[in-house]
Write a protein that holds these residues in place. Structure first.
Motif, PDB file in Angstrom:
ATOM      1  N   LEU A   1       4.886   4.563  10.760  1.00 36.13           N
ATOM      2  CA  LEU A   1       3.599   5.244  10.586  1.00 36.13           C
ATOM      3  C   LEU A   1       2.849   5.374  11.914  1.00 36.13           C
ATOM      4  N   GLN A   2       3.263   4.620  12.934  1.00 36.80           N
ATOM      5  CA  GLN A   2       2.643   4.771  14.252  1.00 36.80           C
ATOM      6  C   GLN A   2       2.987   6.114  14.885  1.00 36.80           C
ATOM      7  N   THR A   3       4.021   6.777  14.372  1.00 33.79           N
ATOM      8  CA  THR A   3       4.403   8.093  14.886  1.00 33.79           C
ATOM      9  C   THR A   3       3.751   9.221  14.100  1.00 33.79           C
ATOM     10  N   LEU A   4       2.894   8.911  13.145  1.00 24.24           N
ATOM     11  CA  LEU A   4       2.351   9.913  12.227  1.00 24.24           C
ATOM     12  C   LEU A   4       1.591  11.015  12.955  1.00 24.24           C
ATOM     13  N   ILE A   5       1.948  12.255  12.644  1.00 28.92           N
ATOM     14  CA  ILE A   5       1.250  13.437  13.142  1.00 28.92           C
ATOM     15  C   ILE A   5       0.611  14.127  11.939  1.00 28.92           C
ATOM     16  N   PRO A   6      -0.724  14.176  11.858  1.00 31.26           N
ATOM     17  CA  PRO A   6      -1.369  14.797  10.697  1.00 31.26           C
ATOM     18  C   PRO A   6      -1.036  16.284  10.580  1.00 31.26           C
ATOM     19  N   ALA A   7      -1.035  16.789   9.363  1.00 31.17           N
ATOM     20  CA  ALA A   7      -0.858  18.226   9.138  1.00 31.17           C
ATOM     21  C   ALA A   7      -2.034  18.984   9.736  1.00 31.17           C
ATOM     22  N   PRO A   8      -1.846  20.241  10.098  1.00 29.80           N
ATOM     23  CA  PRO A   8      -2.922  20.996  10.758  1.00 29.80           C
ATOM     24  C   PRO A   8      -4.127  21.274   9.874  1.00 29.80           C
ATOM     25  N   CYS A   9      -3.949  21.237   8.551  1.00 30.91           N
ATOM     26  CA  CYS A   9      -5.028  21.486   7.609  1.00 30.91           C
ATOM     27  C   CYS A   9      -4.552  21.017   6.236  1.00 30.91           C
ATOM     28  N   PRO A  10      -5.447  20.935   5.244  1.00 27.80           N
ATOM     29  CA  PRO A  10      -4.991  20.582   3.893  1.00 27.80           C
ATOM     30  C   PRO A  10      -3.970  21.601   3.385  1.00 27.80           C
ATOM     31  N   LEU A  11      -2.825  21.105   2.925  1.00 28.09           N
ATOM     32  CA  LEU A  11      -1.730  21.968   2.505  1.00 28.09           C
ATOM     33  C   LEU A  11      -1.378  21.728   1.048  1.00 28.09           C
ATOM     34  N   THR A  12      -0.900  22.775   0.403  1.00 25.88           N
ATOM     35  CA  THR A  12      -0.306  22.611  -0.928  1.00 25.88           C
ATOM     36  C   THR A  12       1.155  22.219  -0.822  1.00 25.88           C
TER      37      THR A  12
ATOM     38  N   ASP B   1       2.791  30.572  -6.590  1.00 23.51           N
ATOM     39  CA  ASP B   1       2.509  29.176  -6.903  1.00 23.51           C
ATOM     40  C   ASP B   1       2.065  28.432  -5.653  1.00 23.51           C
ATOM     41  N   ASP B   2       1.603  27.191  -5.869  1.00 22.78           N
ATOM     42  CA  ASP B   2       1.170  26.394  -4.727  1.00 22.78           C
ATOM     43  C   ASP B   2       2.349  25.928  -3.891  1.00 22.78           C
ATOM     44  N   VAL B   3       3.580  26.029  -4.426  1.00 22.48           N
ATOM     45  CA  VAL B   3       4.787  25.738  -3.652  1.00 22.48           C
ATOM     46  C   VAL B   3       5.664  26.981  -3.625  1.00 22.48           C
ATOM     47  N   PHE B   4       6.480  27.088  -2.591  1.00 26.64           N
ATOM     48  CA  PHE B   4       7.314  28.270  -2.423  1.00 26.64           C
ATOM     49  C   PHE B   4       8.497  27.882  -1.541  1.00 26.64           C
ATOM     50  N   ALA B   5       9.479  28.770  -1.436  1.00 26.91           N
ATOM     51  CA  ALA B   5      10.645  28.548  -0.588  1.00 26.91           C
ATOM     52  C   ALA B   5      10.435  29.218   0.763  1.00 26.91           C
ATOM     53  N   SER B   6      10.842  28.529   1.814  1.00 24.67           N
ATOM     54  CA  SER B   6      10.771  29.117   3.152  1.00 24.67           C
ATOM     55  C   SER B   6      11.765  28.416   4.062  1.00 24.67           C
ATOM     56  N   SER B   7      12.466  29.189   4.861  1.00 26.61           N
ATOM     57  CA  SER B   7      13.387  28.650   5.853  1.00 26.61           C
ATOM     58  C   SER B   7      13.534  29.667   6.967  1.00 26.61           C
ATOM     59  N   GLY B   8      14.086  29.219   8.095  1.00 26.02           N
ATOM     60  CA  GLY B   8      14.206  30.129   9.224  1.00 26.02           C
ATOM     61  C   GLY B   8      15.255  29.677  10.208  1.00 26.02           C
ATOM     62  N   PHE B   9      15.600  30.599  11.094  1.00 28.48           N
ATOM     63  CA  PHE B   9      16.535  30.301  12.169  1.00 28.48           C
ATOM     64  C   PHE B   9      16.310  31.314  13.279  1.00 28.48           C
ATOM     65  N   ASP B  10      16.561  30.865  14.523  1.00 25.10           N
ATOM     66  CA  ASP B  10      16.377  31.718  15.691  1.00 25.10           C
ATOM     67  C   ASP B  10      14.922  32.198  15.714  1.00 25.10           C
TER      68      ASP B  10
END
Length: 402
Positions: free
Chosen positions: A272-283, A340-349
């Motif tokens: 938890l010492q490496t924790l990086i907070p999310a940029p904003c509240p996320l779903t 919905d509040d969740v969705f699929a997302s992926s990427g490359f290059d």
């Protein structure tokens, strides 16, 4: 949405038909006009290999049907290693809730292909991809793990990982080292401590293709945080998205990123010492490695109703800070219909794909041009209201093996 429907209903294997007969042009062929020379006859194999290597993968398959010589070149081992130019990632969309059937989208030719994945049995399996290889894991015991090349259909089952089976939450990531022809698989497991609603056990396991063994790199009990279903490997570092359980009293900090270096292992007293907070509240958040940069696509939550999505953003991690790359324009956000509040997302290059679980609409964001664009229409229609769709992207390559 932009573009007319464009797809091929042939399976990808259709373009790899083995030829039983062919007709070559000879300079002594009396049927040829005098002075006619076939360029195919004067090109050396290495030059022809170089020319064919610039084609998109689907076009290479078609080229192998031109004649026996081209077929032999395309299927030669030397040619497979010649096709090393970066390929635009394809997006595979699951079109059935109970099976792994679906279509693959080629962004270069803007076409959909009827496509079958090796190994995977259900659309709810965990999936990660890197440089032509796809790693899949079952959604039950989380112990059946395979690595495969979807194009060549080469596959391998990994040895069963140690530790607890049937965890509450799991995440999967794969990273391919092209120079050394090796790969690592990272698996993060999270399970609630029995009889304790405040603490969650988190373990990170690493599989190395060189040794063909799993190593439990870290095992820790977290207070106020639990693991999730997202992790990624980037530059030899594992990044895992974790979720706040709400007991710490900070309702704004719902997600965070923990970091584990595969080279230096674990120098901290607590991860938890490496924790990086999310940029904003996320779903929700979706992690990906784009050109050796950690990128997150997240659903931006309403401040007063954190379970309701109001937009989608893309951020890039610079050291321990998130930098916003883009926000989805409202017209594209509305184009998904009910998101919905969740969705699929992926990427490359340089491409990021975003898909709603409730529809076949597929949105593509070009990181280089900062441009949003709908894919051509997928040849699948929604048959009933609760039908779900999901997907992932992978780089189509011929030379990598499991």
């Amino acid at each position: 949405m932009e573009g007319e429907a464009s797809w091929d209903l042939y399976p990808l294997s259709h373009f790899r038909v083995e030829l039983t007969s062919y007709r070559a042009i000879s300079e002594h062929n009396d049927t040829c006009e005098e002075g006619t020379i076939s360029i195919d006859n004067i090109l050396p194999d290495d030059i022809l290999e170089r020319i064919l290597s610039f084609l998109p993968i689907a076009s290479i398959f078609r080229a192998s049907s031109v004649c026996k010589r081209w077929y032999d070149i395309v299927n030669s081992r030397r040619f497979l290693w010649a096709v090393k130019l970066p390929q635009k990632p394809w997006y595979f969309m699951f079109t059935c809730n109970d099976s792994a059937s679906g279509y693959a989208y080629d962004p270069v030719l803007r076409k959909w292909y009827n496509f079958e994945l090796p190994c995977i049995e259900h659309s709810n399996w965990f999936i990660s991809s890197s440089s032509g290889l796809v790693c899949v894991m079952d959604n039950d015991s989380r112990s059946h793990i395979f690595v495969c090349n979807p194009i060549t259909r080469d596959w391998k089952r990994l040895v069963e990982p140690p530790g607890v089976q049937y965890p509450d939450y799991s995440a999967l990531a794969i990273s391919v080292d092209r120079e050394n022809h090796t790969y690592n698989v990272a698996m993060a497991k999270s399970k609630q401590v029995p009889g304790d609603y405040l603490r969650w056990e988190l373990s990170i396991l690493i599989y190395e293709s060189e040794t063909q063994l799993w190593v439990t790199s870290i095992k820790e009990v977290l207070m106020g945080w639990r693991g999730g279903d997202e992790c990624v490997i980037c530059n030899g570092v594992v990044y895992c998205l974790i979720h706040s359980t709400g007991i710490l009293g900070n309702s704004d900090l719902r997600h965070g990123l923990i970091v584990y270096n595969l080279t230096t292992r674990f120098p901290h007293n607590s991860i938890l010492q490496t924790l990086i907070p999310a940029p904003c509240p996320l779903t929700c958040g979706r992690l990906m490695n784009l050109k050796d940069k950690v990128v997150m696509v997240g659903g931006i939550a309403k401040y007063d109703r954190p379970d309701i999505i109001k937009g989608i953003g893309i951020w890039e991690l610079h050291k321990k800070e998130w930098r916003e790359i883009a926000r989805m324009p409202h017209k594209f956000f509305q184009g998904f219909g009910e998101l919905d509040d969740v969705f699929a997302s992926s990427g490359f290059d340089g491409l990021v794909y975003i898909q709603s679980y409730g529809s076949t609409a597929l949105l593509v964001f070009d990181m280089n041009q900062k441009q949003w664009k709908w894919s051509t229409k997928c040849p699948v229609t929604k048959r009933f209201p609760l039908q779900l769709f999901s997907g992932f992207c992978f780089e189509p390559r011929l030379e990598v093996t499991a």
